[in-house]
Design an enzyme around this catalytic site. Structure first.
Site, PDB file in Angstrom:
ATOM      1  N   ASN A  16     -22.108  -6.847  -5.727  1.00 30.39           N
ATOM      2  CA  ASN A  16     -22.399  -7.199  -4.328  1.00 30.39           C
ATOM      3  C   ASN A  16     -23.851  -6.951  -3.933  1.00 30.39           C
ATOM      4  O   ASN A  16     -24.351  -7.596  -3.018  1.00 30.39           O
ATOM      5  CB  ASN A  16     -21.420  -6.519  -3.365  1.00 30.39           C
ATOM      6  CG  ASN A  16     -21.669  -5.045  -3.206  1.00 30.39           C
ATOM      7  OD1 ASN A  16     -22.142  -4.387  -4.124  1.00 30.39           O
ATOM      8  ND2 ASN A  16     -21.346  -4.509  -2.050  1.00 30.39           N
ATOM      9  N   GLU A  48     -20.582   6.140  -6.044  1.00 29.89           N
ATOM     10  CA  GLU A  48     -20.691   5.520  -4.728  1.00 29.89           C
ATOM     11  C   GLU A  48     -19.588   4.478  -4.646  1.00 29.89           C
ATOM     12  O   GLU A  48     -19.613   3.495  -5.385  1.00 29.89           O
ATOM     13  CB  GLU A  48     -22.078   4.867  -4.634  1.00 29.89           C
ATOM     14  CG  GLU A  48     -22.594   4.767  -3.245  1.00 29.89           C
ATOM     15  CD  GLU A  48     -22.482   6.077  -2.526  1.00 29.89           C
ATOM     16  OE1 GLU A  48     -21.607   6.146  -1.641  1.00 29.89           O
ATOM     17  OE2 GLU A  48     -23.209   7.024  -2.856  1.00 29.89           O
ATOM     18  N   CYS A  68     -20.212  -2.421   0.892  1.00 29.39           N
ATOM     19  CA  CYS A  68     -19.520  -1.130   1.031  1.00 29.39           C
ATOM     20  C   CYS A  68     -19.632  -0.658   2.466  1.00 29.39           C
ATOM     21  O   CYS A  68     -18.783   0.067   2.959  1.00 29.39           O
ATOM     22  CB  CYS A  68     -20.159  -0.065   0.160  1.00 29.39           C
ATOM     23  SG  CYS A  68     -20.336  -0.580  -1.514  1.00 29.39           S
TER      24      CYS A  68
END
Ligand code: UN1
Length: 498
Positions: free
Chosen positions: A155, A253, A287
């Site tokens: 992403n 993460e 995210c």
């Protein structure tokens, strides 16, 4: 389009400064058109072993290069990226689908990171501190760890790679990098840039392939001493378990379930803009994307109406078209997950006000497109308000007070980003204290982190480390405490203190 932007049809691994062909490959698909963009290698453990061997040898010399000189390479990398910003941005849109304006923003994030981390070449601060004994000197210094493994997602294929590799490089490590197979072109381009910038061979090695083969081989290689991973919680917790058993450092993460809080005194126009940008920008595939709006009941209906009106204006399509605001979804798996959550939301009793379906007609027929979706009357405990969807779907949760809003925000297992729209300064300061996420915005949406601040989250989002910011250096260095006794006699700490 692809032919003019990309100079190869099949990518190769980049190991020890050489391009190495791999027998098995898979197609990279442009999510906007369904067309093949390039072929990417599916590497094996053997390729990882080669990369680690090269990295290990290179790191010994690299670690002895003074940090300001290591930084010179990063300045060069930043300059080259700057010169190629438009080219890189188009390639990024081609492989990832995000709209060109956002692709430019992401490439800029990488350029910023290059110059910022290059500056660290002349800082990399440790501490000098008094020693407890006479004629004794004490300091702490950052030491490189050795070979580090980085695993990056599709992403943000270039920004996140720079968050991880630039601090690792300036600190004197060598890198073995596994980019996502969906978006390998940014890695190919960055490897070329490293080479042109004069990075010695072997300091960065790129090995393409799947998590289950290449990623796993990295996680289990004895000579990779740190794994820095961005991706799903499922994969992250698996990696953490494996690294834990080997006493290997791991920085994770992972997901988010980020909320925008809209209080009854908020500037509603601004809140609407913030919500649209952070919920539907990147088609919700960040995210940090806003996937919940916690709204004060006094302004709930007004906010719904304004959101619905503005959602109608969102142009959906191929991100190469500058008028498009919402691009495609990365692949079929991404589409299936979004569709699954639409059904879950409906079955749970949330009210769908807009969207909720795939777009398949005409210009949408070849790519993966999903209509921006708004649920309302959602409750905190519903699955659509708890689980990460990673698509253009946002759920409104009505609340009746500030305290209830904070509780709703914190009532999820993730803790990445949150935001509050209010004009009340007391609420602002209480919110920044009480929201339990790693990133808090006031009067802005949940996306848009800047690279010189720590990026990451609490609870299920991570494991206490941060990407970007000076804090990223902690992932890629060991602290070393150094004592120099210049008294000429044996002085015993804690004992010979007068
Ligand atoms: C991500 O979604 O993993 O703050 C990264 C932001 C961007 C980075 C997002 N600067 O939204």
């Amino acid at each position: 389009m692809t032919e003019t932007l990309l100079d190869v049809k099949t990518l190769k691994n980049y190991i020890n400064g050489e391009w190495k062909e791999v027998d098995e490959t898979t197609a990279v698909i442009n999510p906007a058109t369904g067309e093949e963009v390039v072929k990417v290698p599916l590497s094996s453990e053997r390729n990882i072993n080669d990369a680690v061997e090269a990295a290990k040898a290179a790191q010994k010399e690299w670690s002895l290069v003074p940090a300001p000189q290591r930084a010179e390479v990063l300045y060069q990398v930043g300059n080259i990226m700057k010169g190629r910003k438009e080219h890189l941005s188009k390639l990024l849109t081609l492989e990832n689908g995000k709209v060109l304006e956002e692709a430019r923003g992401e490439v800029q994030e990488g350029i910023d990171m290059a110059f910022y981390m290059a500056g660290e070449g002349r800082r990399l601060f440790g501490q000098t501190t008094p020693a407890e004994l006479k004629d004794k000197f004490a300091m702490s210094v950052r030491a490189p760890i050795g070979v580090v493994g980085i695993i990056t997602p599709w992403n943000f294929p270039i920004a996140i790679a720079t968050w991880k590799s630039f601090p690792a490089i300036v600190a004197g490590n060598a890198v073995v990098w596994k980019p996502a197979t969906e978006t390998p072109i940014m890695a190919y381009e960055l490897a070329k840039i490293y080479e042109e910038a004069g990075l010695p061979k072997g300091v960065v090695n790129v090995v393409f392939g799947t998590g289950s083969s290449v990623g796993d081989a990295m996680v289990h290689h004895d000579d990779i001493r740190v794994i820095s991973f961005t991706g799903s919680n499922e994969t992250g917790s698996h990696i953490a378990g494996e690294c834990g058993r080997q006493l290997k450092k791991v920085s994770l993460e992972m997901g988010g379930k980020n909320a925008v809080i809209v209080m009854d005194d908020a500037d509603l126009n601004l809140a609407v803009e913030g919500i649209l940008w952070s919920a539907f920008g990147t088609s919700g595939q960040r995210c940090t994307a806003c996937s919940r709006v916690i709204v004060h009941e006094k302004v709930k209906e007004e906010l719904e109406q304004r959101l619905l009106k503005e959602m109608k204006q969102l142009t959906i399509g191929n991100g190469m078209d500058e008028t498009v605001k919402v691009g495609p979804i990365i692949n079929d798996a991404g589409m299936d997950k979004i569709k699954k959550y639409i059904e879950i939301g409906k079955n749970e009793g949330a009210k769908m006000l807009a969207g909720g379906h795939e777009l398949t007609d005409g210009k949408f027929s070849k790519g993966n497109y999903f209509a921006p979706t708004l649920f309302t009357d959602t409750t905190v405990d519903m699955r659509i308000a708890q689980e990460e969807i990673f698509g253009p779907v946002v759920s409104l949760i009505p609340v009746s007070s500030f305290d209830e809003a904070i509780k709703a925000n914190n009532g999820v297992k993730y803790g990445l980003s949150s935001s509050i729209f209010t004009k009340d300064v007391n609420q602002v300061f209480k919110a920044q204290r009480d929201l339990d996420t790693g990133i808090v915005y006031v009067n802005a949406g949940t996306t848009g982190a800047e690279i010189h601040l720590p990026f990451g989250g609490s609870k299920g989002t991570g494991n206490g480390h941060r990407d970007s910011g000076v804090q990223a250096l902690d992932v890629f260095t060991e602290w070393k405490a150094v004592y120099v006794d210049y008294s000429g006699k044996l002085q015993r700490a804690q004992i010979d203190v007068e």
